[in-house]
Scaffold this active site. Sequence first.
Site, PDB file in Angstrom:
ATOM      1  N   ASP A 199       0.744  -1.299  -0.123  1.00  0.00           N
ATOM      2  CA  ASP A 199       0.106  -0.205  -0.069  1.00  0.00           C
ATOM      3  C   ASP A 199       0.807   1.345  -0.078  1.00  0.00           C
ATOM      4  O   ASP A 199       0.216   2.268  -0.521  1.00  0.00           O
ATOM      5  CB  ASP A 199      -0.922   0.028   1.266  1.00  0.00           C
ATOM      6  CG  ASP A 199      -2.095  -0.906   1.055  1.00  0.00           C
ATOM      7  OD1 ASP A 199      -2.598  -1.232  -0.078  1.00  0.00           O
ATOM      8  OD2 ASP A 199      -2.570  -1.445   1.833  1.00  0.00           O
ATOM      9  N   TYR A 253      -9.702  -0.501   3.089  1.00  0.00           N
ATOM     10  CA  TYR A 253      -9.166  -0.666   4.263  1.00  0.00           C
ATOM     11  C   TYR A 253      -8.851   0.440   4.747  1.00  0.00           C
ATOM     12  O   TYR A 253      -8.572   1.447   4.191  1.00  0.00           O
ATOM     13  CB  TYR A 253      -7.833  -1.729   4.077  1.00  0.00           C
ATOM     14  CG  TYR A 253      -8.256  -2.900   4.977  1.00  0.00           C
ATOM     15  CD1 TYR A 253      -8.399  -3.124   6.401  1.00  0.00           C
ATOM     16  CD2 TYR A 253      -8.511  -4.030   4.176  1.00  0.00           C
ATOM     17  CE1 TYR A 253      -8.551  -4.229   7.088  1.00  0.00           C
ATOM     18  CE2 TYR A 253      -8.770  -5.438   4.880  1.00  0.00           C
ATOM     19  CZ  TYR A 253      -8.739  -5.566   6.120  1.00  0.00           C
ATOM     20  OH  TYR A 253      -9.116  -6.438   6.774  1.00  0.00           O
TER      21      TYR A 253
END
Lengths: 729, 729
Positions: free
Chosen positions: A372, A460
């Site tokens: 990420d 998320y």
Amino acid sequence: METKNMRRFLVLSTGVAVVLLVTWLHLASFPNKEDLNCSLYSGWCTSKNRFYSSARPNPIKKPSSPTYDHQSEIPQHPLDPLTIQEFNRVKTILASHPLFKSSSRYTLNSVVLEEPDKKLVLKWKKGDPSLPRKASVVAVVKGVPYVLTVDLETSQVTSQETGSFSGYPTMTVEEMVGVLEVPLKSTEFNRSIIKRGVNLADLACLPVSSGWYGTPVEENRKLIKVQCYSKKGTVNFYMKPIEGVTALVDMERKEVVSISDNGQNIPVANGVNTDYRYSIQKLNGELRLLNPISLEQPKGPSFIVDRHLVKWANWEFHLRPDPRAGTIISQVKVRDPDTSKVRNVMYKGFTSELFVPYMDPTEGWYFKTYMDAGEYGFGLQAMPLDPLNDCPRNAYYMDGVFASSDGTPYLQPNMICIFESYAGDIAWRHAECPITDLKVTEVRPKVTLVVRMAAAVANYDYIVDWEFQTDGLIRSKVGLSGILMVKGTTYENMGQVPDKEYLHGTLLSENIIGVIHDHFITYYLDMDVDGSENSFVKVNLKKQESSPGESPRKSYLKAVKKVAKTEKDAQIRLQLYDPSEFHVVNPLKKTRVGNPVGYKLVPGATAASLLDPEDPPQKRAAFTNNQIWVTPYNKTEQWAGGLFVYQSKGDDTLQLWSNRDRPIENKDIVLWYTIGFHHIPCQEDYPIMPTVSSSFDLKPANFFERNPILGVPPNFDEDLPVCKAHKSA
Amino acid sequence: METKNMRRFLVLSTGVAVVLLVTWLHLASFPNKEDLNCSLYSGWCTSKNRFYSSARPNPIKKPSSPTYDHQSEIPQHPLDPLTIQEFNRVKTILASHPLFKSSSRYTLNSVVLEEPDKKLVLKWKKGDPSLPRKASVVAVVKGVPYVLTVDLETSQVTSQETGSFSGYPTMTVEEMVGVLEVPLKSTEFNRSIIKRGVNLADLACLPVSSGWYGTPVEENRKLIKVQCYSKKGTVNFYMKPIEGVTALVDMERKEVVSISDNGQNIPVANGVNTDYRYSIQKLNGELRLLNPISLEQPKGPSFIVDRHLVKWANWEFHLRPDPRAGTIISQVKVRDPDTSKVRNVMYKGFTSELFVPYMDPTEGWYFKTYMDAGEYGFGLQAMPLDPLNDCPRNAYYMDGVFASSDGTPYLQPNMICIFESYAGDIAWRHAECPITDLKVTEVRPKVTLVVRMAAAVANYDYIVDWEFQTDGLIRSKVGLSGILMVKGTTYENMGQVPDKEYLHGTLLSENIIGVIHDHFITYYLDMDVDGSENSFVKVNLKKQESSPGESPRKSYLKAVKKVAKTEKDAQIRLQLYDPSEFHVVNPLKKTRVGNPVGYKLVPGATAASLLDPEDPPQKRAAFTNNQIWVTPYNKTEQWAGGLFVYQSKGDDTLQLWSNRDRPIENKDIVLWYTIGFHHIPCQEDYPIMPTVSSSFDLKPANFFERNPILGVPPNFDEDLPVCKAHKSA
């Protein structure tokens, strides 16, 4: 909730302050049809293009008081991030540089401060002349990546590397958003969507980094996969996956490479009661369980934020937002109560990389192995914090100033918050018991300082906290919340699933499987314990058998210290039945009684990656092969998965650096630690997940001569405020 | 700090209310010489005998409002602890029982509620006739232990067992204190003390449980070791050990068995700046780091305490103080937001036993392998909490009512506190990021309910929390603070220690070694997930290699569920590289989509015992051989180390029960979990330790259909209070 977010922004132009007033409306629910301009792309009518077609929001005022003028900001510390004026200057300098002058096709993937040499920063003191300001730029020109240093004093581009490693730079937001329209140009793709009963007007698509698997199709082009959802009836489109359809897109050419359709007509889940917005939940009758509770500081907070310098209690540190790492803390120092001197603890700490592999090897899922920070930009995804809910009322907010892909600066308002926390916990206590009958009870409450960012990388949400305790402990905590990445299924009940069929996850609701996955967050911790020359010491607790006749005891635990000479000595996998403490010590500085001063890394609950080391995602995320690593300080080794992580082959990871096995004893060393989570979803994670957290501590271990908060006072009645309910006030 | 503790107490007599007013002064520092009556024991003049010679303090009013009359208390729930009237009744009944009538030499080591059968309690509802009240009594008459049940309705002693296991009952406070004077009768002992330069008037001694090592001297007598310290110049006598002198005492005969003197004249540490009391620290200039901070609830707390029933948010449970376990929570239930029904989660939870082995096999130390609950009484040592520092201002306090060794009830005021906590944390959140550009940010703050007790077993303080979250999670946390058990040494600096000499710990200050030790806290968790018939399921995450051609991925993690059939299937050692989830499910109750409803045990950071399994202390503490165990419910199997732990041979432990390997599938089962800590002391632990905590969670896993707090509102401005500093109010 929504109306408070109506804000004004200014679009900033280079050099001259050409100011445009733009009103950015936080829409209460779905965009109005008028906003969408659905005619732009035939059949494609999502909220995405709104973002793309309008200017990026660029506020110049902090929305909350104190008002802060980012326009006129001037750096005050060598580690202060680039200011708006500096961003604009970089843009101007690059515009006249031959590389960019001759090309209309370029992207600035990253424009950030190039930190001055560590030695210069360590020497620098407030009042000294400022160190030369430089920007580090990652640019892609005609498909070729460049790493440049722009000297803001001389206006020169002083360094220019094309890089020898595989992989591409972190995507820009414009790139992520830009690829989403591409599949819609494909009639094959549109047919697959419509075949599944989804109206193209209800589409919501996500750019899914495609990893690297060594196939010919991956060579020499930057690829991305696009998968879509239906947002019909809910803002929580993640719970309505259009399963089995994936577009492979060439990011630079904005072309579909291929469409994968598994041909199964898996129904799209109905999404009933998945919309988590309060405005919607309220309609069903809200669940009011609690009276209000608040952290109150009648005499105000105990911390000072001077631009990017934070001072609280016995701590001081530099704090800056970063588009890739999110939050960077630097020059962390603590005051010693015995000498009143401020002592170095850590030069720099940040989340270097994340790795989020999903545990489903099938066609539409195998590639979901996100990194990420390096792929999406952990800081780029850190949206404004919700002032009364992300952080308590007593919080201070810091904005991020980042560059968009053409170099124009923009604000990420309220990106980081700083607040004091008191949970009712105890810093230290002792009561004498009836045995000694001394009638002593002494207790000190525990108050901490929290620095928080919340990055939502699509579904998320990562809540990233740095928490400082007055006793010298630093806790790094990651909370996971947000929304699961789920898989569509024909099953509506476990009773329908054949015995031998494995679902790769949990049936969460009708037609929805929560797929098992891991999260790893790897921290870069450049410890400087009382100076830069440090050693890493493993204090192993070993069972020792006592010799016959030596003792009525057969065994005891013996602490065996081993100083790590080279990097391989410090590649550590944790074992419950072979426990150790992990100390970073300054071997040349001793306490009064002769212990080397140190800090220890104290792991919390964690998880290890169990993937095959030769599996391509694990090779790229080889920094998760151990929980702990120690490397000698090297300015270029900061990103655990490599500088260019996107589609990388794993040829620039912490594992490879560490395998060089360089000396690390009594050197300037960097400690790396990975927090891990295994996540087998459960129904409680649907449709939005209660936060799950884990943490590790950096704890003084013979750093102070004694408990550094022995002398703090307890709470007294007269310290506490007198409060009234809002309405009655 | 001290003056607030001046309180009035009533001494209660049997049956008739013969009331004596006694004033218990919390002395600000050392007792006045006048108080001590030093002539009583020649040469022995500590504060200990004050306790012994005066009546035990017996308050009948709660010192804080609301005033509560324990005298007239009547049980309202089958699990309510014995009331003062009931204690007095037990005393009366026993007084006329032949066993006690004929003996003047008896001790009541424990008088507590005998819980009615679980099935009866589960059926009982508010408004039903109360279940027959019984007391469970452990008594020692002429050296023989008895376990009795006293029926309070019929006044009959209905059961009488002498017990077939080794070991003695938990010491009474009177026994612990009573042995301290014994060594002073020995001129040999006094000579050893004086030889070390300590004035007998400065002695402070501790009763150290002596364990069991299979030597002839241990047979057929209850032994204890007494070691002493100097309290000259500090209340923190623990930091001034008189090293090398140990008295072995026969507890029943109150005789010295032997004196061990190592002959070395190790100097007593000077104790400079070890007194941790604020009154003393203030003299050196206090360390004021922070402005005040407070948890404020303008509309009052959200919980109700009705005698021993606690209701908060969606939770309800029964709470009672216990002299051995400390805090017992029972009938823990949570409200399901979908059905509004209250559902069972756990029938009973408490800290069953502790094990604290020190890692020094030498003469004065090998036996220090404490089992704090079964030897000392974890609840007996839980002193009154400090209202503004042990718990925040918004706390409610619950008193303990216990029996002293002659059966007389006394109050342990403010033994447990209950409060709501808000640390600024997030219950769940999601923000849409620039990729999707949906302009949604929804965040809910996390507020919890904490039930706290702090037990100071001599030097160490254990802060024991049960924390309830609105999302259904229960966190059990143990914080360790208090004072180290240290060893005297001749060394003043590590430079003096020969290379090959091992110290068994860390040199903390001149002449002081902090000895390495472990802490294990074993929890009894009688889970009743939606009913009593439950199964234990291990969900193992295994690396699965994908077959060639199946996937570009080589590997993924597969969840493999295994239901434990018998106890040995559930003897579990945690392994980072062989991870599992641990579910207690109700196999007969399924969610809408067909998952068995369950709760999972989520371990936090922990440590395992590495001692030799055949080492006597490890045999006695065999309950630490695994981190997790599951046993079928058995009313007599509650204390992990056995009912009689003191000097036991380890013949009644959880390990032995579990080795019977009884069926546990779809049965009423009890889950056991052990939190462990390895503690290598560091200088920061001197002279009083900053709190170190660890925890585990009981977390709903497919218990609810979905996130049970989806519908809770966020914080709004108007919820928060308006506060002023105390002085300005």
